[in-house]
Design a protein around this motif. Structure first.
Motif, PDB file in Angstrom:
ATOM      1  N   VAL A 182       6.864  27.178 -29.422  1.00 36.20           N
ATOM      2  CA  VAL A 182       6.849  25.743 -29.154  1.00 36.20           C
ATOM      3  C   VAL A 182       5.544  25.380 -28.445  1.00 36.20           C
ATOM      4  N   GLN A 183       4.895  24.357 -28.938  1.00 36.95           N
ATOM      5  CA  GLN A 183       3.710  23.841 -28.255  1.00 36.95           C
ATOM      6  C   GLN A 183       4.040  22.495 -27.636  1.00 36.95           C
ATOM      7  N   LYS A 238      11.287  14.169 -29.488  1.00 38.71           N
ATOM      8  CA  LYS A 238      10.927  15.487 -28.939  1.00 38.71           C
ATOM      9  C   LYS A 238      10.072  15.334 -27.685  1.00 38.71           C
ATOM     10  N   THR A 277       5.265  15.891 -25.441  1.00 41.43           N
ATOM     11  CA  THR A 277       5.894  15.988 -26.747  1.00 41.43           C
ATOM     12  C   THR A 277       5.846  17.414 -27.263  1.00 41.43           C
ATOM     13  N   ALA A 278       6.973  17.870 -27.742  1.00 40.39           N
ATOM     14  CA  ALA A 278       7.070  19.221 -28.286  1.00 40.39           C
ATOM     15  C   ALA A 278       6.707  19.232 -29.762  1.00 40.39           C
ATOM     16  N   SER A 279       6.265  20.378 -30.222  1.00 40.00           N
ATOM     17  CA  SER A 279       5.849  20.523 -31.617  1.00 40.00           C
ATOM     18  C   SER A 279       7.024  20.706 -32.563  1.00 40.00           C
ATOM     19  N   GLU A 280       8.199  20.968 -31.998  1.00 43.94           N
ATOM     20  CA  GLU A 280       9.383  21.133 -32.825  1.00 43.94           C
ATOM     21  C   GLU A 280      10.597  20.596 -32.081  1.00 43.94           C
ATOM     22  N   THR A 281      11.662  20.436 -32.811  1.00 43.91           N
ATOM     23  CA  THR A 281      12.881  19.886 -32.230  1.00 43.91           C
ATOM     24  C   THR A 281      13.428  20.811 -31.147  1.00 43.91           C
ATOM     25  N   ILE A 282      13.782  20.197 -30.037  1.00 50.27           N
ATOM     26  CA  ILE A 282      14.371  20.924 -28.924  1.00 50.27           C
ATOM     27  C   ILE A 282      15.832  20.495 -28.802  1.00 50.27           C
ATOM     28  N   HIS A 283      16.721  21.452 -28.846  1.00 49.19           N
ATOM     29  CA  HIS A 283      18.125  21.101 -28.702  1.00 49.19           C
ATOM     30  C   HIS A 283      18.338  20.392 -27.370  1.00 49.19           C
TER      31      HIS A 283
END
Length: 114
Positions: free
Chosen positions: A1-2, A75, A22-28
């Motif tokens: 994750v970035q 995100k 902001t994250a580079s991918e979905t975070i639960h």
């Protein structure tokens, strides 16, 4: 994750500033997202974190002035800082995950002038 943080800058004492990360991918939603900060010459310290199903955790000394929120669809985690004082100066790092398995952003500098 970035993680990409933004929103830092220079503000006068008593002012407000908002940070976002902001994250580079979905975070639960159950995974904590939050912020630490590191003042010059000091250790990194927790500012706040948030996860679904629980009240946000904010450092005791900041609770009346800082607010953390999160938009899972975007995100992104936010930190709203009000009534800033010079001691809030430092690099603010966003993070995702538990302490044992945590991802960190690159940090954004907040400078509060007196």
């Amino acid at each position: 994750v970035q993680l990409q943080a933004s929103g830092g800058g220079l503000v006068q004492a008593g002012g407000s500033l908002s940070l976002s990360c902001t994250a580079s991918e979905t975070i639960h939603s159950s995974v904590p997202m939050g912020w630490h900060r590191q003042a010059p010459g000091k250790q990194r310290e927790l500012v706040a974190f948030i996860r679904s199903g629980r009240d946000p955790t904010i450092a005791d000394s900041l609770r009346d002035r800082f607010t953390i929120s999160r938009d899972n669809a975007k995100k992104t985690v936010y930190l709203q800082m009000t009534r800033l004082q010079p001691e809030a100066t430092g690099v603010y790092y966003c993070h995702v995950g538990q302490p044992s398995n945590r991802y960190w952003g690159q940090g954004t500098l907040v400078t509060v002038s007196s």
